[in-house]
Design an enzyme around this catalytic site. Structure first.
Site, PDB file in Angstrom:
ATOM      1  N   GLY A   1      58.469 -22.134  18.550  1.00  0.00           N
ATOM      2  CA  GLY A   1      57.368 -22.589  19.206  1.00  0.00           C
ATOM      3  C   GLY A   1      56.206 -23.232  18.341  1.00  0.00           C
ATOM      4  N   PRO A   2      55.313 -23.797  19.029  1.00  0.00           N
ATOM      5  CG  PRO A   2      54.178 -24.691  20.754  1.00  0.00           C
ATOM      6  CD  PRO A   2      55.335 -24.266  20.413  1.00  0.00           C
TER       7      PRO A   2
ATOM      8  N   GLY B   1      51.827 -17.017  18.922  1.00  0.00           N
ATOM      9  CA  GLY B   1      52.055 -15.593  18.762  1.00  0.00           C
ATOM     10  C   GLY B   1      53.425 -15.460  18.164  1.00  0.00           C
TER      11      GLY B   1
ATOM     12  CD  GLU C   1      55.395 -35.636  33.210  1.00  0.00           C
ATOM     13  OE1 GLU C   1      56.505 -35.480  33.344  1.00  0.00           O
ATOM     14  OE2 GLU C   1      54.950 -36.032  32.052  1.00  0.00           O
TER      15      GLU C   1
HETATM   16  P1  ADP Z   1      52.224 -18.224  15.255  1.00  0.00           P
HETATM   17  O1  ADP Z   1      52.693 -17.302  14.053  1.00  0.00           O
HETATM   18  O2  ADP Z   1      52.990 -18.579  16.208  1.00  0.00           O
HETATM   19  O3  ADP Z   1      51.649 -19.541  14.648  1.00  0.00           O
HETATM   20  P2  ADP Z   1      50.264 -16.228  15.391  1.00  0.00           P
HETATM   21  O4  ADP Z   1      51.290 -15.035  15.667  1.00  0.00           O
HETATM   22  O5  ADP Z   1      49.859 -16.013  13.987  1.00  0.00           O
HETATM   23  O6  ADP Z   1      50.995 -17.533  15.927  1.00  0.00           O
HETATM   24  O7  ADP Z   1      49.063 -16.115  16.260  1.00  0.00           O
HETATM   25  C1  ADP Z   1      47.612 -16.023  15.697  1.00  0.00           C
HETATM   26  C2  ADP Z   1      46.703 -15.332  16.413  1.00  0.00           C
HETATM   27  O8  ADP Z   1      46.465 -15.697  17.914  1.00  0.00           O
HETATM   28  C3  ADP Z   1      47.435 -13.910  16.738  1.00  0.00           C
HETATM   29  O9  ADP Z   1      46.798 -13.073  15.657  1.00  0.00           O
HETATM   30  C4  ADP Z   1      46.521 -13.656  18.215  1.00  0.00           C
HETATM   31  O10 ADP Z   1      45.297 -13.048  18.050  1.00  0.00           O
HETATM   32  C5  ADP Z   1      46.433 -14.646  18.918  1.00  0.00           C
HETATM   33  N1  ADP Z   1      47.489 -15.001  19.645  1.00  0.00           N
HETATM   34  C6  ADP Z   1      48.219 -16.004  19.676  1.00  0.00           C
HETATM   35  N2  ADP Z   1      49.434 -15.933  20.785  1.00  0.00           N
HETATM   36  C7  ADP Z   1      49.005 -14.741  21.456  1.00  0.00           C
HETATM   37  C8  ADP Z   1      49.512 -14.246  22.602  1.00  0.00           C
HETATM   38  N3  ADP Z   1      50.600 -14.305  23.176  1.00  0.00           N
HETATM   39  N4  ADP Z   1      48.854 -12.769  22.881  1.00  0.00           N
HETATM   40  C9  ADP Z   1      47.898 -12.590  22.307  1.00  0.00           C
HETATM   41  N5  ADP Z   1      47.182 -13.189  21.341  1.00  0.00           N
HETATM   42  C10 ADP Z   1      47.858 -14.117  20.837  1.00  0.00           C
HETATM   43 ZN    ZN Z   2      56.891 -39.774  31.893  1.00  0.00          ZN
END
Ligand code: ADP
Ligand code: ZN
Ligand code: MG
Length: 636
Positions: A194-195, A199, A417
């Site tokens: 995922g981007p 999370g 879309e």
């Molecule tokens: P990734 O690893 O996908 O780049 P992270 O897990 O490091 O993203 O997310 C960074 C922060 O953003 C987390 O520590 C949290 O505080 C917040 N966050 C991201 N996605 C969520 C989610 N689905 N629910 C709650 N907090 C989130």
């Molecule tokens: Zn299009």
């Protein structure tokens, strides 16, 4: 830790150097002192001119009456000891072995020094990291314990599908027999894709918090070392650790750092990285699925991963972690707003509506900024106004990182879309539409996904034409809604797709009566490749170009016709997308027909329409920016 090691290293070096000087100091002193023959020494003893003597093997050092030190070689059969004792000269003797040891040490010293210097530089080149000098090949996997702040599934919101998949994995670990009893194989690994900021890392930590088994975490970049072989042995070590602690979870964050496709490196491949990756593949094959080790990895670059990593038996499960939709955003805001006191006017739903394209990390940041804003003006709670100001701030920052849409962009994307979807549903030969979304992802502002009902073996001419119409429907929609001049560069991805399809139809599949059944693609390839090319006349080229254009134009006009005819359905679907952001195939049909969706969490009643709420009413200062070429919405 690294510092302590460095210090220890310098202390050892210092001590070695000092003792070296001492040894040489002793030796050098005697070397320089006058050498005397044995008979001269005997004479001196007789004359009482020897104050003290020290016997060291066959060498005898003595201090004369002039207080200088002399040395002499004692002949093997000389009874020097008795003589000195008789004369009352104080005599000390050195053990023979010690001398041997000393010389040995002295001989060894240069090597020790060399090794020391080598280790020192290795250490430096590694950045003096946690592994330290002796830590080559030791995995850097850290055992995550509850001390680090326990994260649970409750802290992760808005990505329910991903959560469910991982909850299942936790269940496997808690109760492996339950699943393996029936002969089912427990998955070896799950890949979170995922981007950034959605999370993934958070989710993995939540598994650690929930599973109740040891959880090792390591980042892909920890394997990437300057020295060939180090990464590979780290992988080996990591799996050994895991096997000792099974059942356990091994989390490799940012696995693309090590898992990039082999042979795609710069300068003809990167041996070290390839070795590390190979080792990883070998280890993943090397343990049985039921051993109780589950490997979870995360990446936001699935496209660069080596295909071997994705083969069955390695990361069996692939879990997509998308940017959250409106509902998800509200929940994520809820999670983070738990930690701050909210004013009575705060409505998270409205904030969620005003933040399309925000990732979880953006939302966490938004809540934090709002709290800071409130603190700055000395409020005791966070008010809606703070959120609105924070939103602008985060959007400015987020624009570079993730794709955050303005309301105008969001609306245009919805009509675009919806246009694809309506045309796709209307034309009988188009693949069934199963999802439409205006949540930006992977460089597209939104997309309509359609899937063939059966595996597609061949494409028929009418299918191709209808697909062209569906592809061009995005642009047709924008033109119909906003006029010829207001069209963005959004449809450029569609145009590219349409051109490719149209060219293939004409140049390869012989679907144009005017051009005929000739494979002109081969002629084109012939210029550069090894197939024998033939030349195409200018006339034919012009004809081909004309036909390509005509086919696309035909599709475009067809799309326009359909959208005009089904204006109401199209309008309803666009509004539905603005409201829900993501709709399934069944929901799309309902919305088009004007039926209520019947989602349990609808709650439309208490939410003002998108255009009338306080968040979206804030005037947008930012003009619609031209998008980078790789950011076009996709057609299908
Ligand atoms: P990734 O690893 O996908 O780049 P992270 O897990 O490091 O993203 O997310 C960074 C922060 O953003 C987390 O520590 C949290 O505080 C917040 N966050 C991201 N996605 C969520 C989610 N689905 N629910 C709650 N907090 C989130
Ligand atoms: Zn299009
Ligand atoms: Mg991460």
């Amino acid at each position: 830790m690294g510092n302590a090691r460095n210090l220890a290293f310098w202390v050892v070096l210092f001590v070695l150097v000092i003792s070296l000087f001492n040894l040489f100091g002793n030796g050098a002193g005697t070397q320089q002192s006058n050498e005397k023959s044995y008979s001269e020494f005997v004479q001196a003893v007789d004359a009482g001119a020897v104050a003290e003597a020290r016997l060291d093997g066959e060498q005898l050092f003595y201090r004369g009456s002039d207080n200088r030190t002399y040395v002499t070689i004692v002949p093997a059969d000389a009874e020097v000891t008795n003589m000195l004792v008789d004369k009352g000269v104080p005599l000390t003797a050195e053990a023979q072995e010690q001398s041997g040891l000393a010389t040995f040490l002295v001989g060894l010293l240069p090597f020790l020094l060399l090794i020391g210097v080598w280790i020192y530089f290795m250490n430096r080149m590694q950045g003096g990291g946690k592994g330290g000098a002796m830590g080559f090949g030791k995995s850097r996997a850290k055992l995550l314990t509850e001390k680090q702040g326990r994260v649970t599934f409750d802290d992760v919101a808005g990505i329910d599908e991903a959560k469910e998949e991982l909850e299942e994995i936790v269940e496997f670990l808690r109760n492996p027999q339950k699943f393996s009893r029936l002969g089912g194989k427990i998955p070896k690994g799950a890949l979170l894709v995922g981007p950034p900021g959605t999370g993934k890392t958070l989710l993995a930590r939540a598994i650690a918090g929930e599973a109740g088994v040891p959880f090792f975490t390591i980042s892909g970049s920890d394997f990437v070392e300057m020295f060939v072989g180090v990464g590979a042995s780290r992988v080996r070590d990591m799996f050994e650790q895991a096997k000792k602690n099974a059942p356990c979870i091994l989390f490799i964050d940012e696995i693309d750092a090590v898992g990039r496709a082999r042979g795609a490196g710069y300068g003809g491949g990167n041996d070290e990285r390839e070795q590390t990756l190979n080792q990883l593949l070998v280890e993943m094959d090397g343990f049985e699925a039921n051993e109780g080790i589950i490997i979870v990895a995360a990446t936001n670059r699935r496209d660069v991963l080596d295909p071997a990593l994705l083969r069955p038996g390695r990361f069996d499960r692939q879990v997509t972690v998308p940017n959250p939709d409106i509902k998800g955003r509200e929940k994520i805001l809820g999670v983070h707003a738990r930690k701050v006191p909210l004013g009575p006017d705060v409505d998270l739903r409205i904030i969620a509506r005003g933040t399309p394209g925000f990732s979880g990390a953006d939302l966490a940041n938004l809540v934090n900024e709002a709290a800071l804003m409130a603190a700055r003006v000395g409020r005791r709670f966070v008010a809606m106004l703070d959120f609105e100001q924070a939103k602008d701030k985060v959007m400015m920052g987020a624009e570079r990182r993730s794709m955050v849409m303005t309301d105008a962009q969001k609306e245009m994307t919805a009509y675009h879309e919806a246009g694809h979807a309506v045309v796709g549903i209307t034309l009988p030969k188009c693949d069934p539409v199963y999802k439409a979304t205006i949540i930006p992802r992977g460089g597209a502002l939104g997309m309509v996904m359609s899937l063939p009902e059966m595996d597609r073996l061949n494409m028929f001419r009418d299918e191709c034409h209808q697909r062209l119409a569906m592809t061009m429907a995005g642009k047709a929609a924008e033109v119909l809604k906003y006029g010829e001049d207001a069209v963005s560069n959004g449809p450029s991805g569609d145009i590219q797709q349409a051109s490719q399809l149209s060219r293939a139809m004409i140049m390869r599949w012989g679907m144009s009566d005017k051009v005929g059944n000739i494979d002109y693609a081969e002629a084109h390839e012939g210029y550069s490749g090894n197939t024998a090319g033939f030349s195409v006349s200018t006339q034919t080229k012009e004809l081909i170009e004309e036909e390509v254009k005509a086919f696309i134009e035909q599709g475009y006009e067809e799309a326009k016709r359909i959208l005009t005819e089904k204006k109401d359905e199209w309008e309803r679907l666009a509004q539905g997308l603005l409201e829900y952001e993501t709709l399934t195939g069944a929901e799309i049909k309902k919305v088009m027909a004007g039926e209520p969706l019947g989602r349990d969490d609808d709650g439309d009643a208490d939410v003002p329409p998108a255009s009338g709420n306080s968040v979206t009413a804030i005037p947008k200062t930012k003009p619609r920016k031209p998008k980078a070429p790789d950011m076009e919405p996709e057609a299908t």
